[in-house]
Design an enzyme around this catalytic site. Structure first.
Site, PDB file in Angstrom:
ATOM      1  N   HIS A   1       3.647  10.661   0.828  1.00  0.00           N
ATOM      2  CA  HIS A   1       4.649   9.932   1.606  1.00  0.00           C
ATOM      3  C   HIS A   1       6.049   9.949   0.980  1.00  0.00           C
ATOM      4  CE1 HIS A   1       1.233   8.539   3.879  1.00  0.00           C
ATOM      5  NE2 HIS A   1       0.712   7.995   2.803  1.00  0.00           N
TER       6      HIS A   1
ATOM      7  N   HIS B   1       0.850  -1.200   0.000  1.00  0.00           N
ATOM      8  CA  HIS B   1       0.000   0.000   0.000  1.00  0.00           C
ATOM      9  C   HIS B   1       0.881   1.243   0.000  1.00  0.00           C
ATOM     10  CE1 HIS B   1      -3.647   2.395   0.767  1.00  0.00           C
ATOM     11  NE2 HIS B   1      -2.761   3.214   1.289  1.00  0.00           N
TER      12      HIS B   1
ATOM     13  N   GLU C   1       0.568   8.451  -3.358  1.00  0.00           N
ATOM     14  CA  GLU C   1       1.581   7.924  -2.447  1.00  0.00           C
ATOM     15  C   GLU C   1       2.860   8.749  -2.507  1.00  0.00           C
ATOM     16  OE1 GLU C   1       1.237   5.336  -0.059  1.00  0.00           O
ATOM     17  OE2 GLU C   1      -0.800   5.907  -0.601  1.00  0.00           O
TER      18      GLU C   1
END
Length: 90
Positions: A69, A17, A65
């Site tokens: 992140h 993920h 993502e």
């Protein structure tokens, strides 16, 4: 619940993920996602880091993502590019 109704053909094996660093205050939100930087990782990304909500536009999930992140993880030399972030996570 939202994922349960929207998830499309989830794989029957473990997938990634994301890689989420702890130091969110040191992110560079101005570093845009560039699909070209990870194009050679595409076969592995589709298999191990699939977008089960947007299966026809995988890069939607990867863009999220990276922006949320990856730009934080980029403070480390080992993860300081999109290729290193996604490749290292794979």
């Amino acid at each position: 619940k939202e994922v349960e109704k929207d998830c499309r053909d989830p794989p029957d094996y473990w997938t990634i993920h994301g890689l989420w660093p702890d130091r969110a205050e040191e992110c560079n939100g101005s570093w845009p996602f560039n699909f070209e930087e990870i194009k050679d990782l595409l076969p592995e990304m589709k298999m191990y880091w699939p977008d089960v909500i947007h299966p026809l536009n995988h890069s939607h999930f990867w863009k999220h993502e990276w922006e949320k992140h990856g730009t934080c993880a980029a403070q480390l030399d080992a993860l300081n590019s999109q290729k290193k972030y996604f490749g290292g996570s794979l």
